[in-house]
Design a protein around this motif. Structure first.
Motif, PDB file in Angstrom:
ATOM      1  N   LEU A 115      47.710  42.077  43.738  1.00 23.27           N
ATOM      2  CA  LEU A 115      47.587  41.405  41.878  1.00 23.27           C
ATOM      3  C   LEU A 115      46.202  41.164  42.722  1.00 23.27           C
ATOM      4  O   LEU A 115      45.987  40.156  43.184  1.00 23.27           O
ATOM      5  N   ASN A 116      45.300  42.094  42.669  1.00 24.37           N
ATOM      6  CA  ASN A 116      43.513  41.986  42.154  1.00 24.37           C
ATOM      7  C   ASN A 116      43.665  40.433  41.417  1.00 24.37           C
ATOM      8  O   ASN A 116      43.121  41.285  40.298  1.00 24.37           O
ATOM      9  N   SER A 117      43.385  39.652  40.995  1.00 23.16           N
ATOM     10  CA  SER A 117      42.904  39.137  40.054  1.00 23.16           C
ATOM     11  C   SER A 117      43.775  38.375  39.585  1.00 23.16           C
ATOM     12  O   SER A 117      44.971  39.267  39.075  1.00 23.16           O
ATOM     13  N   VAL A 118      43.606  37.710  38.339  1.00 24.72           N
ATOM     14  CA  VAL A 118      44.363  37.434  37.148  1.00 24.72           C
ATOM     15  C   VAL A 118      44.554  38.753  36.025  1.00 24.72           C
ATOM     16  O   VAL A 118      45.343  38.540  35.012  1.00 24.72           O
ATOM     17  N   GLN A 119      43.269  39.182  35.306  1.00 23.01           N
ATOM     18  CA  GLN A 119      43.114  40.073  34.318  1.00 23.01           C
ATOM     19  C   GLN A 119      44.011  41.375  34.389  1.00 23.01           C
ATOM     20  O   GLN A 119      45.112  41.085  33.558  1.00 23.01           O
ATOM     21  N   PHE A 120      44.391  42.205  35.634  1.00 22.18           N
ATOM     22  CA  PHE A 120      45.279  43.310  35.293  1.00 22.18           C
ATOM     23  C   PHE A 120      46.780  42.554  35.157  1.00 22.18           C
ATOM     24  O   PHE A 120      47.790  43.453  34.766  1.00 22.18           O
ATOM     25  N   ALA A 121      46.824  41.902  36.341  1.00 23.37           N
ATOM     26  CA  ALA A 121      47.977  41.166  36.702  1.00 23.37           C
ATOM     27  C   ALA A 121      48.749  40.632  35.736  1.00 23.37           C
ATOM     28  O   ALA A 121      50.002  40.881  35.396  1.00 23.37           O
ATOM     29  N   GLY A 122      47.962  39.896  34.602  1.00 24.02           N
ATOM     30  CA  GLY A 122      48.657  39.161  33.305  1.00 24.02           C
ATOM     31  C   GLY A 122      49.181  40.137  32.321  1.00 24.02           C
ATOM     32  O   GLY A 122      49.590  39.821  31.553  1.00 24.02           O
ATOM     33  N   ALA A 123      47.674  41.390  32.350  1.00 23.32           N
ATOM     34  CA  ALA A 123      47.972  42.851  31.076  1.00 23.32           C
ATOM     35  C   ALA A 123      49.752  42.920  31.434  1.00 23.32           C
ATOM     36  O   ALA A 123      50.112  43.462  30.535  1.00 23.32           O
ATOM     37  N   PHE A 124      49.647  43.273  32.885  1.00 24.41           N
ATOM     38  CA  PHE A 124      51.595  43.857  33.193  1.00 24.41           C
ATOM     39  C   PHE A 124      52.146  42.980  33.881  1.00 24.41           C
ATOM     40  O   PHE A 124      52.538  43.564  34.888  1.00 24.41           O
ATOM     41  N   GLU A 125      51.999  42.171  33.565  1.00 24.44           N
ATOM     42  CA  GLU A 125      52.973  40.925  34.731  1.00 24.44           C
ATOM     43  C   GLU A 125      54.066  41.238  35.036  1.00 24.44           C
ATOM     44  O   GLU A 125      54.709  41.267  36.483  1.00 24.44           O
ATOM     45  N   LYS A 126      54.938  41.381  33.937  1.00 19.19           N
ATOM     46  CA  LYS A 126      56.181  41.855  34.209  1.00 19.19           C
ATOM     47  C   LYS A 126      56.750  43.054  35.195  1.00 19.19           C
ATOM     48  O   LYS A 126      57.638  43.258  35.582  1.00 19.19           O
ATOM     49  N   ALA A 137      42.480  35.382  44.623  1.00 23.79           N
ATOM     50  CA  ALA A 137      42.354  34.844  43.061  1.00 23.79           C
ATOM     51  C   ALA A 137      40.543  35.081  43.341  1.00 23.79           C
ATOM     52  O   ALA A 137      40.568  33.815  44.385  1.00 23.79           O
ATOM     53  N   HIS A 138      40.100  35.498  42.960  1.00 20.50           N
ATOM     54  CA  HIS A 138      38.836  35.994  42.897  1.00 20.50           C
ATOM     55  C   HIS A 138      38.251  34.299  42.546  1.00 20.50           C
ATOM     56  O   HIS A 138      36.750  34.462  43.162  1.00 20.50           O
ATOM     57  N   ASN A 139      38.631  33.681  41.622  1.00 22.37           N
ATOM     58  CA  ASN A 139      38.141  32.876  40.851  1.00 22.37           C
ATOM     59  C   ASN A 139      39.220  31.903  40.824  1.00 22.37           C
ATOM     60  O   ASN A 139      40.372  31.761  40.635  1.00 22.37           O
ATOM     61  N   VAL A 140      38.677  30.340  40.434  1.00 25.21           N
ATOM     62  CA  VAL A 140      39.770  29.774  39.652  1.00 25.21           C
ATOM     63  C   VAL A 140      39.679  29.773  38.193  1.00 25.21           C
ATOM     64  O   VAL A 140      38.764  29.258  37.884  1.00 25.21           O
ATOM     65  N   GLU A 141      40.369  30.927  37.456  1.00 21.72           N
ATOM     66  CA  GLU A 141      40.182  31.285  36.198  1.00 21.72           C
ATOM     67  C   GLU A 141      40.049  30.192  35.620  1.00 21.72           C
ATOM     68  O   GLU A 141      39.094  30.255  34.018  1.00 21.72           O
ATOM     69  N   HIS A 142      41.086  29.197  35.536  1.00 21.88           N
ATOM     70  CA  HIS A 142      41.026  28.056  34.197  1.00 21.88           C
ATOM     71  C   HIS A 142      40.679  27.512  34.278  1.00 21.88           C
ATOM     72  O   HIS A 142      39.945  27.201  33.356  1.00 21.88           O
ATOM     73  N   LEU A 143      39.442  27.196  35.571  1.00 24.94           N
ATOM     74  CA  LEU A 143      38.841  26.251  35.586  1.00 24.94           C
ATOM     75  C   LEU A 143      37.273  26.946  35.245  1.00 24.94           C
ATOM     76  O   LEU A 143      36.461  26.205  34.591  1.00 24.94           O
ATOM     77  N   SER A 144      37.195  27.741  35.119  1.00 25.25           N
ATOM     78  CA  SER A 144      36.315  28.679  34.684  1.00 25.25           C
ATOM     79  C   SER A 144      35.708  29.325  33.395  1.00 25.25           C
ATOM     80  O   SER A 144      35.589  28.207  32.570  1.00 25.25           O
TER      81      SER A 144
END
Length: 390
Positions: A115-126, A137-144
């Motif tokens: 699962l490459n980063s949160v964007q796609f994984a978050g869109a189709f998480e289930k 985790a390319h970044n810690v997205e919530h801190l950014s």
């Protein structure tokens, strides 16, 4: 072992952004480790997949916020609020779950997911819960997102980024908890995500291309300093604002700075030597034409690919400490300072006496450490079967 690499935008061979460079390096390392990798995601409009035989394309979309119409931005915001998804993930909901599941079924079976980063994984998480997974985790997205909120120029933007930060924090926690192993691109990101144990995570040192940069003994210097980047991305914009607002006023009037890349509206400089040149045909040739490279990151997480490229090319640089995150080795021709006046003086000194170094040793050490980390992560999914590739 057959892995499905789930990402927002599939590789098209252009390597036009740090995200795409990182993806190419990670996919290549997975294949060097013996895994068969099939990539699933979207393409940019008009840009076909670079490796169609090993790619599942869900469609073509343009998810860039800066070039979207006001109507499109409002539609994304509305969908995000109604769905409970992040703004970044809702832009990828261009196809229904059933289409994604059908595409996965046609390309399978798979032993696990990356699962490459949160964007796609978050869109189709289930949809990716039926197999073991590795989370990148390319970044810690919530801190950014928190940093973006603090730097936002309007109340609406602060509220939007604040919402993103809250949703991203819980999403990153879920993805890390469910994953067999987590890859980050910087050491400090492991602790920020709560996965600092060596049994849970590892750092991926990256390289910027499939081959080492070609040696060129003589460089033609056309300017004192050069910067290139996607400045519409908020963490990059924060660094650029720091450089233009804090560093550039300390530079002598004759110091020539060229800035390339997609530029948001309203970015200007009164310094007579600063020139905004837009898109350039050859990014590597552009940076090689400068006496020194400013590495100006002051926000965000993950690793700075421009720092890695500069070190691979052996070019002189002046860097903020934030620009060196995720990088263990600093070459002799890199000066580090976070003080704007010192940064400017270091740029002028480096441009006056150019000191290139051989970047091949740096690249070799990156590849060796990258491959070791990838093998460690794959062990958590099970034994890797060597497979032949066409």
């Amino acid at each position: 072992m057959h892995l499905l690499f789930a990402t927002s935008i599939v590789p098209d061979g252009a390597l036009a952004s740090g995200y795409e460079i990182a993806n190419a390096a990670i996919i290549a390392a997975l294949r060097r480790a013996g895994a068969r990798v099939t990539v699933i995601g979207f393409t940019w409009p008009g840009k076909p997949a670079d490796d169609p035989e090993n790619t599942v394309v869900l469609g073509a979309i343009d998810v860039r916020t800066d070039s979207a119409s006001a109507r499109q931005k409002l539609a994304w915001v509305g969908k995000a609020l109604l769905s409970g998804l992040t703004f970044a993930s809702v832009k990828l909901r261009a196809v229904p779950d059933s289409d994604v599941l059908a595409a996965v079924a046609r390309a399978g079976p798979f032993d696990g997911y990356v699962l490459n980063s949160v964007q796609f994984a978050g869109a189709f998480e289930k949809l990716f819960a039926d197999r073991p997974s590795i989370f990148v985790a390319h970044n810690v997205e919530h801190l950014s997102a928190r940093e973006n909120a603090a730097a936002a120029g309007s109340l609406f933007q602060r509220l939007l980024f604040g919402r993103e930060a809250r949703l991203l924090e819980t999403m990153e926690e879920r993805l890390c908890r469910r994953a067999r192993f987590i890859f980050t691109l910087a050491e400090e990101d492991r602790a920020a995500l709560g996965v600092a144990s060596d049994d849970r995570s590892a750092v991926l040192p990256l390289v910027t291309g499939a081959q080492a940069p070609t040696e060129k003994a003589l460089r033609r210097i056309d300017c004192d300093a050069a910067l290139i980047g996607t400045w519409t991305w908020q963490p990059n914009r924060i660094g650029l604002d720091w450089f233009l607002g804090k560093v550039v006023p300390h530079l002598r009037p004759g110091f020539r700075v060229r800035i390339a890349g997609s530029m948001p509206s309203g970015v200007t400089s009164k310094h007579p030597g600063v020139e905004f040149v837009g898109r350039v045909p050859d990014a590597q040739a552009f940076v090689r034409s400068a006496a020194v490279i400013p590495l100006i990151s002051t926000a965000g997480s993950g690793v700075q690919l421009k720092t890695i490229e500069t070190f691979e090319l052996g070019l002189p640089s002046v860097a903020t400490s934030r620009s060196l995150r995720g990088i263990d080795h600093r070459p002799a021709n890199c000066v580090v300072t976070d003080d704007p006046a010192d940064f400017a003086r270091a740029l002028e000194a480096a441009a006056a006496v150019i000191h290139d170094v051989d970047g091949c040793a740096f690249r070799r050490s990156q590849v060796k450490a990258l491959d070791a980390a990838i093998r460690l992560g794959l062990e958590k999914l099970g034994p890797v079967r060597q497979e032949a590739f066409a």
